[in-house]
Design a protein around this motif. Sequence first.
Motif, PDB file in Angstrom:
ATOM      1  N   PRO A 150      58.910  33.515  36.424  1.00 55.52           N
ATOM      2  CA  PRO A 150      57.767  33.934  35.601  1.00 55.52           C
ATOM      3  C   PRO A 150      58.213  34.861  34.477  1.00 55.52           C
ATOM      4  N   ALA A 151      57.516  34.770  33.345  1.00 57.12           N
ATOM      5  CA  ALA A 151      57.770  35.651  32.206  1.00 57.12           C
ATOM      6  C   ALA A 151      56.497  36.415  31.894  1.00 57.12           C
ATOM      7  N   GLU A 152      56.614  37.323  30.921  1.00 55.00           N
ATOM      8  CA  GLU A 152      55.442  38.119  30.543  1.00 55.00           C
ATOM      9  C   GLU A 152      54.326  37.200  30.040  1.00 55.00           C
ATOM     10  N   GLU A 153      53.115  37.605  30.343  1.00 59.13           N
ATOM     11  CA  GLU A 153      51.973  36.785  29.957  1.00 59.13           C
ATOM     12  C   GLU A 153      51.844  36.776  28.450  1.00 59.13           C
ATOM     13  N   GLY A 154      51.590  35.602  27.884  1.00 57.31           N
ATOM     14  CA  GLY A 154      51.445  35.460  26.440  1.00 57.31           C
ATOM     15  C   GLY A 154      50.017  35.198  26.049  1.00 57.31           C
ATOM     16  N   ALA A 155      49.854  34.794  24.767  1.00 57.38           N
ATOM     17  CA  ALA A 155      48.511  34.551  24.240  1.00 57.38           C
ATOM     18  C   ALA A 155      47.831  33.383  24.943  1.00 57.38           C
ATOM     19  N   GLN A 156      48.642  32.472  25.432  1.00 50.47           N
ATOM     20  CA  GLN A 156      48.078  31.295  26.103  1.00 50.47           C
ATOM     21  C   GLN A 156      48.033  31.451  27.617  1.00 50.47           C
ATOM     22  N   GLY A 157      48.250  32.674  28.093  1.00 46.58           N
ATOM     23  CA  GLY A 157      48.183  32.903  29.528  1.00 46.58           C
ATOM     24  C   GLY A 157      49.561  33.036  30.149  1.00 46.58           C
ATOM     25  N   PRO A 158      49.673  32.794  31.464  1.00 47.38           N
ATOM     26  CA  PRO A 158      50.947  32.945  32.169  1.00 47.38           C
ATOM     27  C   PRO A 158      52.053  32.082  31.534  1.00 47.38           C
ATOM     28  N   GLN A 159      53.279  32.648  31.535  1.00 50.66           N
ATOM     29  CA  GLN A 159      54.415  31.940  30.957  1.00 50.66           C
ATOM     30  C   GLN A 159      55.549  31.850  31.975  1.00 50.66           C
ATOM     31  N   VAL A 160      56.495  30.947  31.675  1.00 53.32           N
ATOM     32  CA  VAL A 160      57.650  30.778  32.544  1.00 53.32           C
ATOM     33  C   VAL A 160      58.911  30.762  31.682  1.00 53.32           C
ATOM     34  N   ARG A 161      59.954  31.423  32.178  1.00 48.67           N
ATOM     35  CA  ARG A 161      61.240  31.449  31.468  1.00 48.67           C
ATOM     36  C   ARG A 161      62.198  30.502  32.191  1.00 48.67           C
ATOM     37  N   LEU A 162      62.771  29.542  31.448  1.00 45.56           N
ATOM     38  CA  LEU A 162      63.707  28.586  32.020  1.00 45.56           C
ATOM     39  C   LEU A 162      65.050  28.675  31.313  1.00 45.56           C
ATOM     40  N   GLN A 163      66.104  28.703  32.100  1.00 50.01           N
ATOM     41  CA  GLN A 163      67.456  28.549  31.558  1.00 50.01           C
ATOM     42  C   GLN A 163      67.895  27.132  31.891  1.00 50.01           C
ATOM     43  N   VAL A 164      68.168  26.364  30.841  1.00 52.86           N
ATOM     44  CA  VAL A 164      68.414  24.927  31.019  1.00 52.86           C
ATOM     45  C   VAL A 164      69.673  24.511  30.270  1.00 52.86           C
ATOM     46  N   ARG A 165      70.520  23.758  30.964  1.00 57.16           N
ATOM     47  CA  ARG A 165      71.679  23.154  30.295  1.00 57.16           C
ATOM     48  C   ARG A 165      71.224  21.836  29.688  1.00 57.16           C
ATOM     49  N   LEU A 166      71.313  21.748  28.351  1.00 54.96           N
ATOM     50  CA  LEU A 166      70.718  20.626  27.634  1.00 54.96           C
ATOM     51  C   LEU A 166      71.670  20.166  26.535  1.00 54.96           C
ATOM     52  N   SER A 167      71.777  18.849  26.356  1.00 54.59           N
ATOM     53  CA  SER A 167      72.621  18.318  25.279  1.00 54.59           C
ATOM     54  C   SER A 167      71.896  18.481  23.944  1.00 54.59           C
ATOM     55  N   ASP A 168      72.654  18.413  22.855  1.00 55.34           N
ATOM     56  CA  ASP A 168      72.054  18.551  21.526  1.00 55.34           C
ATOM     57  C   ASP A 168      71.023  17.459  21.275  1.00 55.34           C
ATOM     58  N   ARG A 169      71.320  16.249  21.771  1.00 61.26           N
ATOM     59  CA  ARG A 169      70.389  15.139  21.574  1.00 61.26           C
ATOM     60  C   ARG A 169      69.074  15.409  22.283  1.00 61.26           C
ATOM     61  N   GLU A 170      69.168  15.870  23.518  1.00 61.28           N
ATOM     62  CA  GLU A 170      67.943  16.151  24.275  1.00 61.28           C
ATOM     63  C   GLU A 170      67.209  17.362  23.703  1.00 61.28           C
ATOM     64  N   LEU A 171      67.968  18.325  23.171  1.00 60.95           N
ATOM     65  CA  LEU A 171      67.325  19.478  22.531  1.00 60.95           C
ATOM     66  C   LEU A 171      66.490  19.020  21.350  1.00 60.95           C
ATOM     67  N   GLY A 172      67.026  18.068  20.569  1.00 56.16           N
ATOM     68  CA  GLY A 172      66.278  17.522  19.455  1.00 56.16           C
ATOM     69  C   GLY A 172      65.010  16.814  19.911  1.00 56.16           C
ATOM     70  N   ARG A 173      65.118  16.056  21.005  1.00 52.51           N
ATOM     71  CA  ARG A 173      63.942  15.375  21.533  1.00 52.51           C
ATOM     72  C   ARG A 173      62.910  16.378  22.018  1.00 52.51           C
ATOM     73  N   PHE A 174      63.394  17.453  22.674  1.00 52.76           N
ATOM     74  CA  PHE A 174      62.486  18.486  23.176  1.00 52.76           C
ATOM     75  C   PHE A 174      61.752  19.149  22.028  1.00 52.76           C
ATOM     76  N   SER A 175      62.470  19.402  20.954  1.00 51.76           N
ATOM     77  CA  SER A 175      61.868  20.080  19.799  1.00 51.76           C
ATOM     78  C   SER A 175      60.776  19.233  19.154  1.00 51.76           C
ATOM     79  N   ALA A 176      60.917  17.893  19.312  1.00 53.06           N
ATOM     80  CA  ALA A 176      59.938  16.983  18.696  1.00 53.06           C
ATOM     81  C   ALA A 176      58.680  16.832  19.531  1.00 53.06           C
ATOM     82  N   LEU A 177      58.679  17.370  20.758  1.00 49.17           N
ATOM     83  CA  LEU A 177      57.498  17.229  21.622  1.00 49.17           C
ATOM     84  C   LEU A 177      56.337  18.076  21.114  1.00 49.17           C
TER      85      LEU A 177
END
Length: 443
Positions: free
Chosen positions: A416-443
């Motif tokens: 869990p992370a500090e609550e934000g404007a949209q309510g409860p938040q979660v902090r994730l540490q993720v090992r991600l390839s550059d290609r998948e990072l680009g796909r994630f950014s497009a979501l």
Amino acid sequence: MNDELQGEVTRGARALVVYPQMRTKGGQDAEARLEEAKGLAMAIGLVVAEAFAIPIREPRAGTLFGAGQVDNIAIACEQSEAELVVVDGSLSAIQQRNLEERLKRKVIDRTGLILEIFGERAATAEGRLQVELAHLDYQAGRLVRSWTHLERQRGGFGFLGGPGETQIEADRRMIRDRMARIRRELEQVRRTRGLHRDRREKAPWPVVALVGYTNAGKSTLFNRLTGAAVMAEDLLFATLDPTMRAVRLPGLEKAILSDTVGFISDLPTQLVAAFRATLEEVTAADLILHVRDIANPESEAQKRQVLDVLEELGVMGRTDGDEGGDPPIPIVEVWNKWDLLPPSRAAQLEEAMAARPEEIIVPVSALTGAGCDRLLEIVSARLTRDARLHTFVLPASDGQRIAFLHARGEVVSEQPAEEGAQGPQVRLQVRLSDRELGRFSAL
């Protein structure tokens, strides 16, 4: 056309297989080519009565073979009681008609034979459309068959029978009209497939495509890795429609494994074009597994055929130095049927692997499962090899993006992370390839 050539030839018909060995064509082993041609004939249920190669110095415009060679074929047909002649090469319409008149038997060439197999095996609506388009394209310039029976749906063996040579112009018009309708339907299929592919890129899982020469064992490996029940027989072109299933990988939630049509030498150009939409699945893959029948003496020649087709599809990346092209899709070579190798040959191949450290080669037996666990580990490592650690803070309600990170990357920590404007938040540490990072950014 003689009346005796009008009837249908069905499964179990006796066939004479002839390979015209062009002397200008170096490096093609006649025995291996004959074995492949026999396999193609048997794949549609023909009984191969006899098979032999005929050396061709200068192809004859009217019959391909010389007059004496045609006489020898006719004698072989009589002696073997063959009802059909399969010429493992390309015949013009005139050559096909003249040979049928001389031999008093039906004659089909390599293109016709492969189209027959595709006509029998295509299982999906898309596959059937693609096959029909290829059939029509092949027949459009031929005067030896009539297509006034196009109003009825036909399965395989379309070239082994036919109603005659009447109303040729009307038939040509019917062919052109039908081809136009099929192309429109296929264009809609391509758009639909594109939408599906776009959804897959935003969603969850990387795609791994199985490619290889026909009968290399792709479907058996597909079944072994996914637990599916795809048709996997010792037949050429056992799989014609792409099949996709999920497979679990070490370090990844899962990936999508795609089984594709097998490649073959001298694949009819009509089929290369007609199956473009099917083969587009390969161009959208994150990783390609090139499955080789390593026990086949022609394995190296088959490899060249597959790589040539992949290069035509553009999956090998740009080689001309131009900017803006897609990078090559990584390829892992899977040396299948390792269990069939004698110890001496296995030792030779192990030395060959050691001498090529820059290539990723995995020996397996899809039949016994040997090496498959290691293959999955290598696939997982390859899909995540350029992955870097990233930290994301997301609203806990953002299920789509959180699910994407779990599916496409390796989640190292989630808290869990500090609550934000949209309510409860979660902090994730993720090992991600550059290609998948680009796909994630497009979501």
